[in-house]
Write a protein that holds these residues in place. Structure first.
Motif, PDB file in Angstrom:
ATOM      1  N   ASP A 166       0.829  -1.204   0.000  1.00  0.00           N
ATOM      2  CA  ASP A 166       0.000   0.000   0.000  1.00  0.00           C
ATOM      3  C   ASP A 166       0.863   1.253   0.000  1.00  0.00           C
ATOM      4  OD1 ASP A 166      -2.336  -1.456  -0.019  1.00  0.00           O
ATOM      5  OD2 ASP A 166      -2.715  -1.262   2.140  1.00  0.00           O
ATOM      6  N   ARG A 167       1.981   1.232   0.742  1.00  0.00           N
ATOM      7  CA  ARG A 167       2.872   2.397   0.770  1.00  0.00           C
ATOM      8  C   ARG A 167       3.540   2.582  -0.588  1.00  0.00           C
ATOM      9  NH1 ARG A 167       0.441   1.774   4.333  1.00  0.00           N
ATOM     10  NH2 ARG A 167      -0.713   3.345   3.183  1.00  0.00           N
ATOM     11  N   LEU A 168       3.927   1.497  -1.235  1.00  0.00           N
ATOM     12  CA  LEU A 168       4.548   1.595  -2.552  1.00  0.00           C
ATOM     13  C   LEU A 168       3.578   2.180  -3.568  1.00  0.00           C
ATOM     14  CD1 LEU A 168       6.426  -1.833  -2.655  1.00  0.00           C
ATOM     15  CD2 LEU A 168       7.491   0.421  -2.583  1.00  0.00           C
ATOM     16  N   ALA A 169       2.315   1.797  -3.441  1.00  0.00           N
ATOM     17  CA  ALA A 169       1.319   2.281  -4.397  1.00  0.00           C
ATOM     18  C   ALA A 169       0.874   3.707  -4.104  1.00  0.00           C
ATOM     19  CB  ALA A 169       0.105   1.346  -4.387  1.00  0.00           C
ATOM     20  N   ALA A 170       0.942   4.122  -2.829  1.00  0.00           N
ATOM     21  CA  ALA A 170       0.376   5.411  -2.437  1.00  0.00           C
ATOM     22  C   ALA A 170       1.215   6.603  -2.872  1.00  0.00           C
ATOM     23  CB  ALA A 170       0.182   5.442  -0.916  1.00  0.00           C
ATOM     24  N   GLY A 171       2.554   6.479  -2.820  1.00  0.00           N
ATOM     25  CA  GLY A 171       3.403   7.639  -3.117  1.00  0.00           C
ATOM     26  C   GLY A 171       3.154   8.754  -2.110  1.00  0.00           C
ATOM     27  N   GLY A 172       3.318   9.993  -2.563  1.00  0.00           N
ATOM     28  CA  GLY A 172       3.043  11.148  -1.717  1.00  0.00           C
ATOM     29  C   GLY A 172       3.932  11.247  -0.502  1.00  0.00           C
ATOM     30  N   THR A 173       5.201  10.862  -0.633  1.00  0.00           N
ATOM     31  CA  THR A 173       6.100  10.832   0.516  1.00  0.00           C
ATOM     32  C   THR A 173       6.624  12.215   0.854  1.00  0.00           C
ATOM     33  OG1 THR A 173       8.045  10.439  -0.865  1.00  0.00           O
ATOM     34  CG2 THR A 173       6.833   8.502  -0.105  1.00  0.00           C
ATOM     35  N   ALA A 174       7.053  12.371   2.112  1.00  0.00           N
ATOM     36  CA  ALA A 174       7.652  13.628   2.548  1.00  0.00           C
ATOM     37  C   ALA A 174       8.999  13.868   1.881  1.00  0.00           C
ATOM     38  CB  ALA A 174       7.810  13.632   4.069  1.00  0.00           C
ATOM     39  N   SER A 175       9.685  12.779   1.512  1.00  0.00           N
ATOM     40  CA  SER A 175      11.012  12.894   0.912  1.00  0.00           C
ATOM     41  C   SER A 175      10.962  13.135  -0.589  1.00  0.00           C
ATOM     42  CB  SER A 175      11.804  11.609   1.178  1.00  0.00           C
ATOM     43  OG  SER A 175      11.182  10.504   0.533  1.00  0.00           O
ATOM     44  N   GLN A 230      14.694  12.115   5.032  1.00  0.00           N
ATOM     45  CA  GLN A 230      16.044  11.777   4.599  1.00  0.00           C
ATOM     46  C   GLN A 230      16.005  10.805   3.417  1.00  0.00           C
ATOM     47  OE1 GLN A 230      18.573  10.260   7.678  1.00  0.00           O
ATOM     48  NE2 GLN A 230      18.818  12.260   8.673  1.00  0.00           N
ATOM     49  N   ILE A 231      17.080  10.787   2.657  1.00  0.00           N
ATOM     50  CA  ILE A 231      17.252   9.810   1.589  1.00  0.00           C
ATOM     51  C   ILE A 231      18.107   8.671   2.139  1.00  0.00           C
ATOM     52  CG2 ILE A 231      18.025   9.415  -0.767  1.00  0.00           C
ATOM     53  CD1 ILE A 231      15.741  11.455  -0.455  1.00  0.00           C
ATOM     54  N   GLN A 232      17.514   7.504   2.241  1.00  0.00           N
ATOM     55  CA  GLN A 232      18.226   6.311   2.685  1.00  0.00           C
ATOM     56  C   GLN A 232      17.909   5.192   1.698  1.00  0.00           C
ATOM     57  OE1 GLN A 232      17.552   5.419   6.840  1.00  0.00           O
ATOM     58  NE2 GLN A 232      17.554   7.592   7.404  1.00  0.00           N
ATOM     59  N   LEU A 233      18.815   4.960   0.793  1.00  0.00           N
ATOM     60  CA  LEU A 233      18.530   4.068  -0.329  1.00  0.00           C
ATOM     61  C   LEU A 233      18.479   2.595   0.069  1.00  0.00           C
ATOM     62  CD1 LEU A 233      20.776   5.882  -2.946  1.00  0.00           C
ATOM     63  CD2 LEU A 233      18.277   5.859  -2.880  1.00  0.00           C
ATOM     64  N   ASP A 234      18.946   2.268   1.270  1.00  0.00           N
ATOM     65  CA  ASP A 234      18.910   0.857   1.679  1.00  0.00           C
ATOM     66  C   ASP A 234      17.488   0.337   1.856  1.00  0.00           C
ATOM     67  OD1 ASP A 234      18.459   0.686   5.008  1.00  0.00           O
ATOM     68  OD2 ASP A 234      19.127   2.604   4.238  1.00  0.00           O
ATOM     69  N   HIS A 272      18.215   5.740 -10.297  1.00  0.00           N
ATOM     70  CA  HIS A 272      18.477   6.680  -9.203  1.00  0.00           C
ATOM     71  C   HIS A 272      19.297   6.090  -8.055  1.00  0.00           C
ATOM     72  CE1 HIS A 272      14.880   8.410 -11.209  1.00  0.00           C
ATOM     73  NE2 HIS A 272      15.384   9.568 -10.834  1.00  0.00           N
ATOM     74  N   TRP A 273      19.896   4.942  -8.226  1.00  0.00           N
ATOM     75  CA  TRP A 273      20.578   4.288  -7.115  1.00  0.00           C
ATOM     76  C   TRP A 273      21.949   4.874  -6.825  1.00  0.00           C
ATOM     77  CZ3 TRP A 273      25.315   1.990  -7.825  1.00  0.00           C
ATOM     78  CH2 TRP A 273      25.694   1.711  -9.147  1.00  0.00           C
ATOM     79  N   ASP A 274      22.615   5.405  -7.826  1.00  0.00           N
ATOM     80  CA  ASP A 274      24.031   5.772  -7.683  1.00  0.00           C
ATOM     81  C   ASP A 274      24.185   7.216  -7.226  1.00  0.00           C
ATOM     82  OD1 ASP A 274      26.736   5.519  -7.668  1.00  0.00           O
ATOM     83  OD2 ASP A 274      26.991   5.503  -9.839  1.00  0.00           O
ATOM     84  N   ARG A 275      23.875   7.479  -5.959  1.00  0.00           N
ATOM     85  CA  ARG A 275      23.961   8.826  -5.396  1.00  0.00           C
ATOM     86  C   ARG A 275      24.161   8.736  -3.892  1.00  0.00           C
ATOM     87  NH1 ARG A 275      17.826  10.577  -4.817  1.00  0.00           N
ATOM     88  NH2 ARG A 275      16.902   8.514  -4.866  1.00  0.00           N
ATOM     89  N   PRO A 276      24.708   9.761  -3.291  1.00  0.00           N
ATOM     90  CA  PRO A 276      24.916   9.755  -1.847  1.00  0.00           C
ATOM     91  C   PRO A 276      23.586   9.803  -1.097  1.00  0.00           C
ATOM     92  CG  PRO A 276      26.277  11.432  -2.932  1.00  0.00           C
ATOM     93  CD  PRO A 276      25.277  10.949  -3.940  1.00  0.00           C
ATOM     94  N   ASP A 277      23.599   9.324   0.143  1.00  0.00           N
ATOM     95  CA  ASP A 277      22.416   9.387   0.995  1.00  0.00           C
ATOM     96  C   ASP A 277      22.854   9.519   2.450  1.00  0.00           C
ATOM     97  OD1 ASP A 277      23.363   6.825   1.545  1.00  0.00           O
ATOM     98  OD2 ASP A 277      21.409   5.853   1.410  1.00  0.00           O
ATOM     99  N   GLU A 278      21.869   9.539   3.367  1.00  0.00           N
ATOM    100  CA  GLU A 278      22.197   9.687   4.787  1.00  0.00           C
ATOM    101  C   GLU A 278      22.559   8.369   5.466  1.00  0.00           C
ATOM    102  OE1 GLU A 278      20.275  13.653   4.140  1.00  0.00           O
ATOM    103  OE2 GLU A 278      19.713  11.629   3.520  1.00  0.00           O
ATOM    104  N   ASP A 313      28.417   8.184   0.020  1.00  0.00           N
ATOM    105  CA  ASP A 313      28.155   6.946  -0.720  1.00  0.00           C
ATOM    106  C   ASP A 313      28.362   5.777   0.247  1.00  0.00           C
ATOM    107  OD1 ASP A 313      27.646   7.924  -3.438  1.00  0.00           O
ATOM    108  OD2 ASP A 313      29.722   8.606  -3.374  1.00  0.00           O
ATOM    109  N   PHE A 314      27.323   5.488   1.030  1.00  0.00           N
ATOM    110  CA  PHE A 314      27.430   4.465   2.070  1.00  0.00           C
ATOM    111  C   PHE A 314      27.415   3.063   1.455  1.00  0.00           C
ATOM    112  CE2 PHE A 314      25.904   7.993   4.706  1.00  0.00           C
ATOM    113  CZ  PHE A 314      26.789   7.899   5.774  1.00  0.00           C
ATOM    114  N   THR A 315      28.368   2.253   1.905  1.00  0.00           N
ATOM    115  CA  THR A 315      28.475   0.889   1.385  1.00  0.00           C
ATOM    116  C   THR A 315      27.229   0.076   1.704  1.00  0.00           C
ATOM    117  OG1 THR A 315      30.873   1.027   1.705  1.00  0.00           O
ATOM    118  CG2 THR A 315      29.941  -1.161   1.332  1.00  0.00           C
TER     119      THR A 315
END
Length: 469
Positions: free
Chosen positions: A163-172, A214-218, A252-258, A269-271
């Motif tokens: 449901d979260r994946l389908a909803a979108g509308g995130t603060a980030s 925050q952007i946390q790609l993990d 969009h994966w190849d970018r720095p995050d928190e 660029d967190f491992t």
């Protein structure tokens, strides 16, 4: 006795052998005096409701005793579904119950902890509100419950996650954000409660959590891993939403995050973020193939392999002979203890064993594990913190999988001595053995379960063969 707040009331009631007991105000305390003899029962109940709701009925000791027995019956029945038969059944059951109690039944969303503002350093500023659902923590909690045989909780969280994946509308502004309210609301405004002095003078006291944007790609890896645990991928629209997110991540994966630790000291660029990006595509490919769902598998496979090569090339530090926290540092990070579990590397690969040895030298103190060194890798916050319970249990799991069961068992048994009198853990252990941070902590208990399972498996194998690890 009634306590009133904006839109909320708290009812404090007491009952003894002869019926309701009168509560009296005594300064800032509420007191009731009564005498019990052998076999007598008394009860104190705190009820929360809306300010326009009917008041709860008067208490009776008999009714409370009946409710307590019904509660016991429920938990005994629930635990009968547990498939764990290992050496640490009591503490594993306690951890499973804790994860279940941290889950909001109407939506299936687990929260990180029940509390806010309990400090990671007494008197310091590392005080956060953990009463929300982190995609990362919740996904790992669900895996722990699945590993114990509790599948209904996994199915409920899967529905919440899709449901979260389908909803979108995130603060980030990303397709998925790191945390939500238990009802799925993405906006978690953080405010400082200046009128509160905090636990033992630990200020500021925060409600809400500014890390939500925050952007946390993990998180895409943890979400994919949670979905991959199920035998039912759900409806067509759920798959389409999930596949669209992976298509987006491919660009969009190849970018720095928190990063996983939500540092407030700038993006890197967190491992670990790259590791879980690899997991996202690896699990996505598995799901598409297993359930015969349409997907750009060739593109996903290309990105997965590119991420793998990048981690090996840039996440490995030749001087440390270890995988490190991010590409611009030689600092170690205990989050990478998950590398073998997620399948990125064999638990006995020489590169991994060298990394484990480096962590043992730099992050481990008498079998307790720090998540990283904030002095060597500034995280934007003042003060220090204790050893991180999640990481200490991940260390046990990694040792067991690396074929070191006796070292793992020593570390595990030592960690268990830090639980409180009912087997619960907070987030960290302080220098004098005190519990620090919000409580009880889902991260800690899910890692305890995983460590017990891995250690049991290795000990069974070792004792069966007569070997000594």
């Amino acid at each position: 006795m009634v306590f009133r707040g904006p839109g909320t009331r708290l009812h404090l009631q007491a009952a003894g052998v002869s019926g309701p007991l009168a509560l009296r105000r005594d300064g800032d305390d509420a007191t009731a005096r009564f005498t019990l003899t052998a076999g007598n029962v008394a009860a104190v109940v705190l009820t929360s409701d809306a300010d326009d709701a009917p008041a709860p009925p008067p208490l009776s000791a008999e009714a409370i005793s009946a409710e307590l027995q019904a509660c016991r019956t429920f938990w005994h029945a629930w635990l009968r579904s547990c498939t764990y038969r290992g050496r640490w059944r009591d503490i594993v059951h306690r951890s499973a119950i804790t994860l279940k109690l941290l889950t909001y039944a109407p939506t299936g969303a687990p929260i990180a902890a029940l509390t806010m503002g309990l400090p990671e350093q007494v008197g310091g500023e590392r005080n956060w509100d953990y009463r929300f659902t982190w995609v990362r923590d919740a996904s790992l909690s669900v895996k722990a419950l699945i590993d114990l045989g509790f599948v209904e909780e996994a199915a409920a969280f899967r529905r919440w996650l899709l449901d979260r994946l389908a909803a979108g509308g995130t603060a980030s502004g990303e397709p998925l954000q790191i945390m939500y309210r238990i009802d799925g609301e993405p906006h978690l405004t953080e405010v400082v409660l200046d009128h509160l002095e905090g636990y033992a003078g630990s200020r500021p006291v925060r409600a809400g959590n500014a890390a939500a944007d925050q952007i946390q790609l993990d998180i895409y890896g943890e979400a994919s891993d949670a979905l991959a645990q199920t035998r039912d991928m759900g409806g067509i629209k759920g798959w389409q939403a999930y596949a669209a997110v992976l298509d987006w991540l491919a660009d969009h994966w190849d970018r720095p995050d928190e990063g996983i630790w939500e540092t407030r000291g700038g993006r890197q660029d967190f491992t670990f973020s790259r590791l879980m990006t690899w997991v996202a595509f690896e699990r996505g490919i598995h799901l598409a193939s297993t359930f015969a769902r349409p997907a750009d598998i060739d593109r996903w496979r290309e990105v997965r392999d590119t991420v793998f090569a990048q981690i090996v090339e840039r996440g490995w530090n030749a001087d440390k002979q270890a995988f490190v926290q991010h590409y611009a540092t030689d600092v170690l990070d205990a989050s990478l203890l998950l590398m073998p579990r997620v399948g990125f590397v064999s638990p006995v690969d020489p590169l991994w064993l060298s990394t484990l040895d480096a962590m043992d030298r730099e992050l481990v103190s008498d079998s307790l594990v720090y998540r990283y060194n904030p002095e060597a890798s500034p995280d934007g916050l003042r003060g220090s913190e204790g050893t991180f319970n999640l990481c200490s249990f991940l260390y046990v799991e990694a040792l067991a999988r690396a074929g070191k069961p006796q070292q793992a068992r020593y570390a595990f048994d030592k960690m268990l001595t830090y639980a409180n009198h009912v087997g619960l853990f907070a987030e960290e252990i302080g220098p004098s053995g005190e519990q620090l941070g919000n409580f009880p902590q889902a991260f800690t208990h899910l890692a305890l379960i995983a460590a017990a399972l891995a250690l049991d498996e290795q000990l069974d194998r070792t004792e069966g063969s007569g070997a000594d690890g």
